[in-house]
Design an enzyme around this catalytic site. Structure first.
Site, short mmCIF file in Angstrom:
data_model
loop_
_atom_site.label_atom_id
_atom_site.label_comp_id
_atom_site.label_asym_id
_atom_site.label_seq_id
_atom_site.Cartn_x
_atom_site.Cartn_y
_atom_site.Cartn_z
N SER A 213 46.48 117.77 -4.15
CA SER A 213 46.76 118.57 -5.34
C SER A 213 46.69 120.05 -4.97
O SER A 213 46.86 120.42 -3.81
CB SER A 213 45.77 118.22 -6.46
OG SER A 213 46.17 118.82 -7.69
N ASN A 214 46.45 120.88 -5.95
CA ASN A 214 46.37 122.33 -5.74
C ASN A 214 45.36 122.91 -6.71
O ASN A 214 44.74 122.19 -7.49
CB ASN A 214 47.76 122.97 -5.91
CG ASN A 214 48.38 122.61 -7.25
OD1 ASN A 214 47.89 123.02 -8.30
ND2 ASN A 214 49.45 121.82 -7.22
N ARG A 215 45.20 124.22 -6.70
CA ARG A 215 44.13 124.87 -7.47
C ARG A 215 44.52 125.22 -8.90
O ARG A 215 43.76 125.87 -9.61
CB ARG A 215 43.69 126.15 -6.74
CG ARG A 215 43.01 125.91 -5.40
CD ARG A 215 42.68 127.23 -4.72
NE ARG A 215 41.94 128.11 -5.62
CZ ARG A 215 42.16 129.43 -5.73
NH1 ARG A 215 43.13 129.98 -5.02
NH2 ARG A 215 41.44 130.16 -6.54
#
Length: 408
Positions: A213-215
């Site tokens: 995923s990402n932030r």
């Protein structure tokens, strides 16, 4: 500005155990910018004092139709003429019966009868009283007379058992009222438009417990959905999993992966006027998800994952548009304008909102953002570092100025 800013709201409170909740409703309306005045029935004063409402609203409270504190004005007529919107909360069976038959025997009922403002009624009573044919008949009469009635909730009643007749919670009441106002506010810039917003960072599963995923926190997308709703749009928010509460009044769809987001966006796109792709969609996914948790293997130094590209949702939908205005986002860490300009052209976007997430106070997880908006036929616009809701309003106002609402 809110739809409630400087709106004159008269709250009529009748005598029931839920009367105290009217205080929270009033506080929420005032927080949205409304000016609130209160009229109490005699029975309401048995549950909560006029001084409490007066202290909260900083306005006189009407309790006596014969009071002559201002000899130049008749109390109930002056209050009725001041009113832009009337809310009756809680509305007991007794008050509903009086309203249905036009009885005006106290300051509350005379004000109700005297005002020409739209009236919104929130019943609250014992479930047997609510189900009584007389109450059913009276509520139908209120609707026939042009009033809008909110169905009560089902829950624990004062009598100690669960039933249908409980007053909805104050945030639900205010959200309902707001939706009613927005539906008729033809002066709002996005009135009648359908806006589709994506938000959050998608997750691509590696195994049953791990994902790529990402932030992204989703805060920018949620702010855009909220502001679009405040500007009068019918809003659908398609969101990856976040810790946020969806804005009131939007149609909310939760997804996990890029593939799920693509499916939901495609289903809604044809009926959309403005697409705002604020989600941080994963660029890659595992070729194959492991059926079981991937274990450490001491004999192997490291782990190799085989990844494949996900579908570029923004590019695909922008290529399929017929009259939609498509807004994309670009989170960059270097060469902001060069990278964003390439994305704007390659994906055939109407507007691209780019930010440099390497800067402090900009981008992921924070409460503020700074963006540069690029389009094919207009000069770039760069904002200062502002709250994300302010950024959202600027983005939507820019889209409107550049023709987002003019496409047919």
């Amino acid at each position: 500005m809110s739809i409630w800013t400087d709106r004159h709201v008269t709250v009529v409170v009748s005598g029931g155990i839920a009367s105290y909740k009217a205080l929270t409703v009033i506080r929420l309306l005032m927080h949205q910018g409304a000016q609130v005045r209160v009229a109490l029935t005699a029975h309401a004063t048995e549950f909560i004092t006029p001084l409490t409402f007066q202290t909260l609203t900083q306005q006189p409270v009407a309790t006596d139709e014969f009071a002559m504190t201002d000899p130049e004005h008749v109390v109930h007529v002056a209050l009725a003429d001041w009113t832009d919107l009337m809310l009756v909360v809680p509305a007991t069976a007794n008050l509903i019966a009086k309203m249905a038959t036009g009885i005006a025997d106290d300051v509350a009922t005379t004000t109700i009868l005297a005002t020409t403002a739209p009236k919104y009624v929130v019943p609250a009573m014992n479930s047997h009283m609510f189900a009584n044919p007389a109450t059913t008949r009276n509520l139908k009469q209120l609707v026939a007379d042009g009033m809008t009635v909110l169905d009560p909730a089902t829950g624990l009643l004062a009598e100690g058992y669960v039933g249908h007749g409980r007053l909805p919670e104050p945030p639900e009441i205010v959200a309902w009222l707001t939706s009613q106002l927005l539906a008729t506010a033809t002066e709002l810039p996005l009135h009648g438009k359908k806006v589709l917003v994506t938000a959050g960072g998608t997750r691509e599963m590696l195994d049953p417990v791990r994902y790529i995923s990402n932030r992204s926190s989703g805060k920018m997308g949620y702010a855009l959905a909220q502001v679009a709703r405040e500007m009068g749009a019918n809003v659908t928010l398609i969101s990856a999993q976040t810790a946020l509460t969806p804005p009131e009044g939007v149609h909310y769809v939760q997804v996990t992966s890029a593939a799920e987001m693509l499916t939901q966006v495609e289903q809604a796109f044809d009926a959309t006027d403005i697409l705002v792709m604020a989600a941080a969609v994963s660029d890659y996914r595992p070729v194959e998800m492991a059926a079981q948790k991937i274990k450490k293997q001491p004999e192997i130094n490291g782990l190799t994952l085989e990844l494949t590209e996900t579908t570029d949702i923004l590019k695909k939908l922008a290529g399929q548009k017929h009259n939609q205005f498509v807004i994309g986002f670009a989170a960059e860490t270097q060469q902001l304008l060069a990278n964003a300009t390439r994305k704007l052209t390659a994906k055939k976007l109407d507007l691209l909102v780019a930010n440099d997430v390497s800067k402090p106070g900009v981008g992921f997880n924070g409460e503020t953002n700074q963006v540069t908006m690029l389009s094919q036929n207009f000069a770039p616009i760069t904002t200062g570092v502002l709250a994300k809701k302010a950024i959202a309003r600027t983005v939507l106002e820019t889209a409107i100025a550049q023709g987002a609402t003019q496409k047919v």
